[in-house]
Design a protein around this motif. Structure first.
Motif, PDB file in Angstrom:
ATOM      1  N   THR A  68      15.965  12.664  39.950  1.00 56.27           N
ATOM      2  CA  THR A  68      14.550  12.539  40.298  1.00 56.27           C
ATOM      3  C   THR A  68      14.238  13.154  41.658  1.00 56.27           C
ATOM      4  N   ALA A  69      15.276  13.580  42.384  1.00 53.12           N
ATOM      5  CA  ALA A  69      15.051  14.220  43.684  1.00 53.12           C
ATOM      6  C   ALA A  69      16.277  15.028  44.068  1.00 53.12           C
ATOM      7  N   VAL A  70      16.038  16.076  44.862  1.00 52.52           N
ATOM      8  CA  VAL A  70      17.107  16.888  45.421  1.00 52.52           C
ATOM      9  C   VAL A  70      16.822  17.059  46.904  1.00 52.52           C
ATOM     10  N   THR A  71      17.886  17.024  47.711  1.00 52.15           N
ATOM     11  CA  THR A  71      17.757  17.184  49.157  1.00 52.15           C
ATOM     12  C   THR A  71      18.635  18.328  49.618  1.00 52.15           C
ATOM     13  N   PRO A  86      10.187  30.574  53.513  1.00 48.52           N
ATOM     14  CA  PRO A  86      10.371  29.253  52.909  1.00 48.52           C
ATOM     15  C   PRO A  86      11.547  29.211  51.949  1.00 48.52           C
ATOM     16  N   VAL A  87      11.821  28.022  51.443  1.00 47.82           N
ATOM     17  CA  VAL A  87      12.778  27.809  50.350  1.00 47.82           C
ATOM     18  C   VAL A  87      11.969  27.598  49.076  1.00 47.82           C
ATOM     19  N   ASP A  88      12.414  28.215  47.994  1.00 48.88           N
ATOM     20  CA  ASP A  88      11.747  28.044  46.709  1.00 48.88           C
ATOM     21  C   ASP A  88      12.609  27.190  45.780  1.00 48.88           C
ATOM     22  N   PHE A  89      11.963  26.218  45.137  1.00 47.89           N
ATOM     23  CA  PHE A  89      12.597  25.375  44.134  1.00 47.89           C
ATOM     24  C   PHE A  89      11.945  25.707  42.788  1.00 47.89           C
ATOM     25  N   LEU A  90      12.745  26.210  41.844  1.00 43.33           N
ATOM     26  CA  LEU A  90      12.236  26.611  40.538  1.00 43.33           C
ATOM     27  C   LEU A  90      12.771  25.672  39.469  1.00 43.33           C
ATOM     28  N   ILE A  91      11.927  25.335  38.511  1.00 46.16           N
ATOM     29  CA  ILE A  91      12.336  24.567  37.337  1.00 46.16           C
ATOM     30  C   ILE A  91      12.001  25.393  36.105  1.00 46.16           C
ATOM     31  N   GLY A  92      12.998  25.611  35.272  1.00 38.98           N
ATOM     32  CA  GLY A  92      12.784  26.411  34.080  1.00 38.98           C
ATOM     33  C   GLY A  92      12.308  27.820  34.386  1.00 38.98           C
ATOM     34  N   GLU A 105      17.615  21.965  62.661  1.00 45.86           N
ATOM     35  CA  GLU A 105      18.208  21.288  61.509  1.00 45.86           C
ATOM     36  C   GLU A 105      17.186  20.396  60.839  1.00 45.86           C
ATOM     37  N   GLN A 106      17.231  20.313  59.513  1.00 44.81           N
ATOM     38  CA  GLN A 106      16.248  19.512  58.784  1.00 44.81           C
ATOM     39  C   GLN A 106      16.753  19.191  57.384  1.00 44.81           C
ATOM     40  N   LEU A 107      16.181  18.161  56.808  1.00 44.24           N
ATOM     41  CA  LEU A 107      16.407  17.792  55.422  1.00 44.24           C
ATOM     42  C   LEU A 107      15.136  18.084  54.638  1.00 44.24           C
ATOM     43  N   ILE A 108      15.276  18.780  53.548  1.00 44.01           N
ATOM     44  CA  ILE A 108      14.146  19.086  52.675  1.00 44.01           C
ATOM     45  C   ILE A 108      14.386  18.367  51.360  1.00 44.01           C
ATOM     46  N   THR A 109      13.504  17.422  51.026  1.00 44.90           N
ATOM     47  CA  THR A 109      13.627  16.657  49.795  1.00 44.90           C
ATOM     48  C   THR A 109      12.479  17.005  48.870  1.00 44.90           C
ATOM     49  N   VAL A 110      12.820  17.277  47.620  1.00 43.35           N
ATOM     50  CA  VAL A 110      11.839  17.670  46.610  1.00 43.35           C
ATOM     51  C   VAL A 110      11.998  16.760  45.401  1.00 43.35           C
ATOM     52  N   ASP A 111      10.892  16.219  44.927  1.00 45.44           N
ATOM     53  CA  ASP A 111      10.909  15.377  43.734  1.00 45.44           C
ATOM     54  C   ASP A 111      11.137  16.226  42.494  1.00 45.44           C
TER      55      ASP A 111
END
Length: 333
Positions: A68-71, A86-92, A105-111
């Protein structure tokens, strides 16, 4: 150092004492600078190529996941162009979320949906980037690339720092359209037929290789009309040593309406550069080498509308370049 199987599109992974990985698109081992100074490559001749090589343009990873999430644990610093992409998060295969990256430094969390999906993470195509970890809150299985590998070499127009995001560079768009395994060797300001680039392409298995040559050579007056054809011949010959029958595509400089007809400091116009590149490529009499005249990719009117400056496309310009090149870059049946 064993390459991380989660990531693809790079040549060498350097991991520092704190676990931060830099994805080099050229192999820096044996160079004279300190590899662990990932954020401080000097902007001077001889080192600028390596600062570009440490930028992970085209580097990405894929998983099948029900999480349900990725960091993503990432760190970044500004490059010479004062931009971190930026960072791109692709689904399908479609953009799910684009996340800005800040210096430090940072944490990027995506649902995520929490149901079975194929996720891709594309790292920034601009900026000095390090990655330490990717964490899921559920099951995630690495999904290695399965399509044929395509290597493309070029300048900032291939690195595409000005694209909206890393999955919208023209090489990324073409690769995603054809379902190819992309190796993007675009180096802003640094496409000067360097032997290390030729050897990297030579030593990397591929089903298709393209090279967009000339705009940096024109702008930096790298070679003269006497030397440029031989340099092109030598570069392509080195590539061919590792790929005896792989299709090679050489693309001459795209149209640049404000520069056409203007000689540079060594007396070459862009048309002269195009002619020298064609001469060097054709000298090899290679039936598997194909030339694309860069002037046919965009019209002068399109370039005036879709360039951010004299040579660099806008995000819409990169999309149109992908649309024009995708049907020209194909694999033999």
């Amino acid at each position: 150092m064993v390459a991380d199987p989660l990531w693809t599109g790079y040549r060498y992974r350097e991991v520092d004492a704190d676990g931060w990985a830099t994805f080099w698109r050229l192999d820096p081992r044996g160079q004279t600078f300190r590899l662990h100074d990932w954020h401080a490559y000097p902007n001077k001749p001889g080192h600028r190529l390596w600062s570009r090589a440490a930028t992970p343009a085209g580097v990405r990873a894929a998983w099948s996941t029900t999480a349900t999430a990725v960091t993503l644990e990432i760190r970044a610093a500004l490059d010479i162009y004062a931009r971190i992409a930026p960072v791109d998060f692709l689904i399908g295969g479609e953009l799910h979320q684009r996340h800005e990256v800040n210096p430090g430094e940072q944490l990027i969390t995506v649902d995520l949906p929490g149901e079975p999906v194929d996720l891709e993470i594309w790292l920034p195509q601009s900026g000095a980037i390090g990655v330490r970890a990717v964490r899921f809150d559920g099951e995630a299985v690495p999904r290695p690339p399965t399509g044929p590998r395509w290597i493309t070499y070029g300048s900032s127009i291939t690195q595409c720092s000005g694209a909206n995001g890393p999955s919208e560079t023209w090489p990324a768009l073409v690769a995603r359209r054809h379902q190819w395994d992309l190796v993007a060797l675009g180096f802003s300001g640094e496409c000067h037929l360097d032997p290390i680039a030729a050897r990297t392409i030579r030593d990397t298995p591929a089903r298709l290789i393209s090279m967009c040559l000339g705009i940096n050579i024109y702008g930096a007056e790298t070679f003269s009309g006497r030397t440029l054809p031989g340099q092109v011949e030598s570069f392509v010959s080195t590539v061919r040593d590792g790929h005896p029958h792989t299709p090679l595509v050489v693309i001459t400089p795209l149209i640049a309406p404000d520069l056409e007809g203007k000689p540079n400091a060594v007396g070459l116009t862009l048309d002269d550069v195009r002619a020298c590149i064609e001469l060097g490529a054709r000298t090899l009499h290679d039936p598997d080498l194909h030339l694309i005249d860069g002037r046919t990719i965009l019209t002068p009117e399109e370039a005036r509308h879709l360039y951010a400056d004299e040579v660099h496309p806008t995000p819409d310009g990169y999309h149109l370049i992908a649309d024009r090149l995708a049907p020209l870059l194909t694999l033999p049946l």
